[in-house]
Design a protein around this motif. Structure first.
Motif, PDB file in Angstrom:
ATOM      1  N   GLN A 122       0.825  -1.205   0.000  1.00  0.00           N
ATOM      2  CA  GLN A 122       0.000   0.000   0.000  1.00  0.00           C
ATOM      3  C   GLN A 122       0.862   1.259   0.000  1.00  0.00           C
ATOM      4  OE1 GLN A 122      -3.310   0.387  -0.087  1.00  0.00           O
ATOM      5  NE2 GLN A 122      -3.927  -1.744  -0.034  1.00  0.00           N
ATOM      6  N   LYS A 123       1.902   1.268   0.837  1.00  0.00           N
ATOM      7  CA  LYS A 123       2.762   2.449   0.952  1.00  0.00           C
ATOM      8  C   LYS A 123       3.561   2.690  -0.329  1.00  0.00           C
ATOM      9  CE  LYS A 123       2.011   4.332   4.926  1.00  0.00           C
ATOM     10  NZ  LYS A 123       1.556   5.737   4.988  1.00  0.00           N
ATOM     11  N   ILE A 124       4.050   1.607  -0.929  1.00  0.00           N
ATOM     12  CA  ILE A 124       4.839   1.739  -2.160  1.00  0.00           C
ATOM     13  C   ILE A 124       3.974   2.311  -3.278  1.00  0.00           C
ATOM     14  CG2 ILE A 124       5.971   0.413  -4.002  1.00  0.00           C
ATOM     15  CD1 ILE A 124       6.955  -1.494  -1.713  1.00  0.00           C
ATOM     16  N   ILE A 125       2.779   1.736  -3.462  1.00  0.00           N
ATOM     17  CA  ILE A 125       1.890   2.200  -4.531  1.00  0.00           C
ATOM     18  C   ILE A 125       1.429   3.638  -4.273  1.00  0.00           C
ATOM     19  CG2 ILE A 125      -0.347   1.827  -5.649  1.00  0.00           C
ATOM     20  CD1 ILE A 125       0.148  -1.204  -5.167  1.00  0.00           C
ATOM     21  N   GLU A 126       1.108   3.928  -3.024  1.00  0.00           N
ATOM     22  CA  GLU A 126       0.708   5.292  -2.651  1.00  0.00           C
ATOM     23  C   GLU A 126       1.817   6.288  -2.963  1.00  0.00           C
ATOM     24  OE1 GLU A 126       0.508   7.387   1.608  1.00  0.00           O
ATOM     25  OE2 GLU A 126      -0.940   5.767   1.395  1.00  0.00           O
ATOM     26  N   THR A 127       3.057   5.899  -2.641  1.00  0.00           N
ATOM     27  CA  THR A 127       4.198   6.786  -2.883  1.00  0.00           C
ATOM     28  C   THR A 127       4.429   6.997  -4.376  1.00  0.00           C
ATOM     29  OG1 THR A 127       5.233   5.994  -0.834  1.00  0.00           O
ATOM     30  CG2 THR A 127       6.655   7.160  -2.386  1.00  0.00           C
ATOM     31  N   ILE A 128       4.316   5.922  -5.162  1.00  0.00           N
ATOM     32  CA  ILE A 128       4.500   6.029  -6.620  1.00  0.00           C
ATOM     33  C   ILE A 128       3.444   6.947  -7.233  1.00  0.00           C
ATOM     34  CG2 ILE A 128       4.362   4.765  -8.812  1.00  0.00           C
ATOM     35  CD1 ILE A 128       5.584   2.346  -7.321  1.00  0.00           C
ATOM     36  N   LEU A 129       2.178   6.695  -6.911  1.00  0.00           N
ATOM     37  CA  LEU A 129       1.079   7.440  -7.537  1.00  0.00           C
ATOM     38  C   LEU A 129       1.014   8.903  -7.090  1.00  0.00           C
ATOM     39  CD1 LEU A 129      -1.750   4.736  -7.478  1.00  0.00           C
ATOM     40  CD2 LEU A 129      -0.268   5.395  -9.387  1.00  0.00           C
TER      41      LEU A 129
END
Length: 311
Positions: free
Chosen positions: A268-275
């Motif tokens: 969740q954190k990785i995708i949130e950071t990317i987007l």
């Protein structure tokens, strides 16, 4: 660091259970004074722990002790002993490390001396000085110990949320996505009653156990597995930018309560950071290239397999 229940047994219980062992090691004339001395040390430990002043415990060596307590530790906390002292300590912490808050699914757990036995020989067998933590945190800490300035934190007496003090940074290094977990600055930590002294002690504890390195490695592992999941979901010869973003968003929309640091939390954190990154376009483009390269390699491997086995 997650606060956990204190051990349900003490030195007094161990002395009572193992009378024969200690009597075989101690001089009859000094046995009572020796055991009472250790019980006094345990009382001091509890007092200093509750006052958040474990740094007041005095260092001692094996030369200051009538028996080798490190050898006693190996005997008392071995896995096959009837009283199962090690197992009872292992049962306290549950299924995740109280120091870095990660699931033990990422690695093995070990019994750690909060105040290291190499410097605090008199505490070698004391249950309140022993805690189950993950191998990464234990090896990272080694024999290092804090002082009055940076403090000495223990899961039996201290509590802070690792998530509140760390953040994910994602960048492109040498044409590859690189995830680095960092410690937030004091101003970035959104805790109203946090003072700078408490922040510095928590920061030292995170650095002492090398939690940043541990979480960075785990985040990269989750990122790589997430890319594989995207490839499996697509099942096509090539993925478009739009399809990639839709897949990332579908993962992001999965309902998940981030109670502790596990694979779902990292994803969740990785995708949130990317987007939400200011560098989003570059990141997406790089990930897209990586995924399509993997898809092409998988095609070649699959074709070779069919050729080899005449399928």
């Amino acid at each position: 660091m997650r606060k956990i229940n204190k051990p349900e047994f003490s030195l007094e219980n161990i002395f009572e259970d193992k009378k024969k062992y200690f009597r075989g090691k101690l001089n009859t004339d000094t046995e009572k004074d020796f055991l009472e001395g250790l019980l006094l040390q345990e009382e001091l430990y509890f007092r200093y722990g509750e006052d958040k002043k474990l740094y007041n415990m005095k260092e001692t060596s094996s030369d200051d002790c009538e028996i080798d307590l490190i050898e006693a530790y190996k005997y008392l906390y071995r896995k096959d002993i009837k009283q199962a002292y090690r197992s009872r300590l292992y049962d306290i912490g549950g299924d995740r490390c109280p120091v870095c808050d990660s699931s033990y699914g990422y690695g093995t757990c070990e019994l750690d001396h909060i105040l290291p036995k190499s410097k605090y020989h008199q505490l070698s067998i004391m249950p309140i000085n022993l805690v189950k933590i993950c191998k990464s945190c234990n090896r990272g800490k080694s024999d290092s110990v804090g002082d009055s300035k940076v403090g000495i934190l223990s899961p039996y007496f201290n509590d802070y949320n690792t998530q509140c003090f760390t953040k994910l940074n994602i960048d492109i290094i040498n044409d590859k996505v690189k995830i680095i977990v960092k410690i937030k600055s004091f101003d970035e930590v959104n805790i109203s009653n946090l003072d700078i002294n408490s922040y510095e002690k928590i920061k030292y504890n995170i650095l002492q156990h090398r939690i940043i390195e541990t979480l960075t490695n785990r985040a990269m592992s989750v990122y790589n597995s997430s890319i594989e999941d995207v490839i499996c979901n697509i099942c096509k010869d090539k993925i478009s930018k739009k399809e990639l973003i839709l897949n990332l968003k579908s993962f992001q929309e999965e309902r998940y309560e981030a109670n502790y640091i596990d694979e779902c939390f990292f994803r969740q954190k990785i995708i949130e950071t990317i987007l939400n990154s200011s560098n989003k376009e570059v990141l997406i483009e790089n990930i897209l290239i990586h995924i399509n390269e993997k898809i092409e390699k998988n095609k070649i491997i699959k074709k070779q397999f069919y050729n080899d086995f005449n399928v």
